[in-house]
Write an enzyme that holds these catalytic residues in place. Sequence first.
Site, PDB file in Angstrom:
ATOM      1  N   HIS A  71     -36.811 -44.580  -9.913  1.00 36.02           N
ATOM      2  CA  HIS A  71     -36.498 -44.122  -8.555  1.00 36.02           C
ATOM      3  C   HIS A  71     -37.696 -43.427  -7.906  1.00 36.02           C
ATOM      4  O   HIS A  71     -37.520 -42.540  -7.077  1.00 36.02           O
ATOM      5  CB  HIS A  71     -35.297 -43.178  -8.555  1.00 36.02           C
ATOM      6  CG  HIS A  71     -34.028 -43.821  -9.015  1.00 36.02           C
ATOM      7  ND1 HIS A  71     -33.235 -44.580  -8.190  1.00 36.02           N
ATOM      8  CD2 HIS A  71     -33.425 -43.828 -10.229  1.00 36.02           C
ATOM      9  CE1 HIS A  71     -32.198 -45.029  -8.865  1.00 36.02           C
ATOM     10  NE2 HIS A  71     -32.290 -44.585 -10.117  1.00 36.02           N
ATOM     11  N   GLN A  98     -31.699 -51.854  -7.697  1.00 41.48           N
ATOM     12  CA  GLN A  98     -31.714 -51.874  -6.243  1.00 41.48           C
ATOM     13  C   GLN A  98     -32.761 -52.852  -5.697  1.00 41.48           C
ATOM     14  O   GLN A  98     -32.938 -52.961  -4.493  1.00 41.48           O
ATOM     15  CB  GLN A  98     -31.985 -50.473  -5.683  1.00 41.48           C
ATOM     16  CG  GLN A  98     -30.911 -49.474  -5.995  1.00 41.48           C
ATOM     17  CD  GLN A  98     -31.062 -48.852  -7.388  1.00 41.48           C
ATOM     18  OE1 GLN A  98     -32.035 -49.096  -8.103  1.00 41.48           O
ATOM     19  NE2 GLN A  98     -30.095 -48.061  -7.781  1.00 41.48           N
ATOM     20  N   ASP A 138     -32.304 -42.307 -15.334  1.00 42.40           N
ATOM     21  CA  ASP A 138     -31.437 -43.480 -15.347  1.00 42.40           C
ATOM     22  C   ASP A 138     -32.105 -44.664 -14.657  1.00 42.40           C
ATOM     23  O   ASP A 138     -33.109 -44.511 -13.970  1.00 42.40           O
ATOM     24  CB  ASP A 138     -30.103 -43.162 -14.683  1.00 42.40           C
ATOM     25  CG  ASP A 138     -30.235 -42.871 -13.188  1.00 42.40           C
ATOM     26  OD1 ASP A 138     -31.250 -42.251 -12.793  1.00 42.40           O
ATOM     27  OD2 ASP A 138     -29.345 -43.259 -12.431  1.00 42.40           O
ATOM     28  N   GLU A 139     -31.523 -45.815 -14.879  1.00 38.81           N
ATOM     29  CA  GLU A 139     -31.908 -47.058 -14.205  1.00 38.81           C
ATOM     30  C   GLU A 139     -33.398 -47.363 -14.326  1.00 38.81           C
ATOM     31  O   GLU A 139     -34.040 -47.776 -13.363  1.00 38.81           O
ATOM     32  CB  GLU A 139     -31.442 -47.032 -12.753  1.00 38.81           C
ATOM     33  CG  GLU A 139     -29.931 -46.941 -12.649  1.00 38.81           C
ATOM     34  CD  GLU A 139     -29.394 -46.849 -11.237  1.00 38.81           C
ATOM     35  OE1 GLU A 139     -30.187 -46.615 -10.289  1.00 38.81           O
ATOM     36  OE2 GLU A 139     -28.180 -47.012 -11.083  1.00 38.81           O
ATOM     37  N   ILE A 140     -33.940 -47.167 -15.514  1.00 36.69           N
ATOM     38  CA  ILE A 140     -35.311 -47.578 -15.802  1.00 36.69           C
ATOM     39  C   ILE A 140     -35.217 -49.039 -16.251  1.00 36.69           C
ATOM     40  O   ILE A 140     -34.632 -49.319 -17.294  1.00 36.69           O
ATOM     41  CB  ILE A 140     -35.935 -46.722 -16.908  1.00 36.69           C
ATOM     42  CG1 ILE A 140     -35.904 -45.247 -16.526  1.00 36.69           C
ATOM     43  CG2 ILE A 140     -37.357 -47.191 -17.217  1.00 36.69           C
ATOM     44  CD1 ILE A 140     -36.158 -44.305 -17.682  1.00 36.69           C
TER      45      ILE A 140
END
Length: 196
Positions: A71, A98, A138-140
């Site tokens: 992010h 995303q 998160d979301e790596i």
Amino acid sequence: DDEGWRLEVKALPNLTTHGAWRGHGEVVEPQYGGGPGRYGGYYKQEQIREIVLYAAERGIAIVPEIDVPGHCYAAIRALPGLLGPAVRRPSGGPRSVQGFEGNVLDPAAPETYTFLEAVFSAVADLFPAPLGIHVGMDEIPRGAWSDSEEEERELKAMLVAWLQQFLAARGKALLGWEEAFHGPGAAPPTKHNAAA
């Protein structure tokens, strides 16, 4: 708000000069029907202090979240001289859920820690909440750092350990999403950290 930057860090003014805005020709292109014009914004440190005080007067502690190492698209694009070298796969690598490419800071790059020190020092100063600071984790996207899953776990563990020590030295606990605490090399929950 995913890839925008919303907090003034006086040591890194380009974070908000560039990273707080979306639109055509901006650091972050428009998304989700936002239209082509420039939009966005950020909180100045004085505004944050007012909000924290207002909440405290009502018995509310605000727990901030600065989501790293993923992010970070806006930060990386707003600070290319500092953070450009802190991205292993700026293009041609995996995309976040995303759709962003090259939005993950590299735990092996010294520039990552220069950035994190400036940001989390400001955050620790602005938010006196005893609960700590949420660091996301998160979301790596798999493959952001290496084709080796073991190497990626080691890099994540190195980053979590650094963040945990940095925050603990400032009297703050490390909070994060479950990805920060699961898998080989992840930080086990202790009295100094907790999964959200």
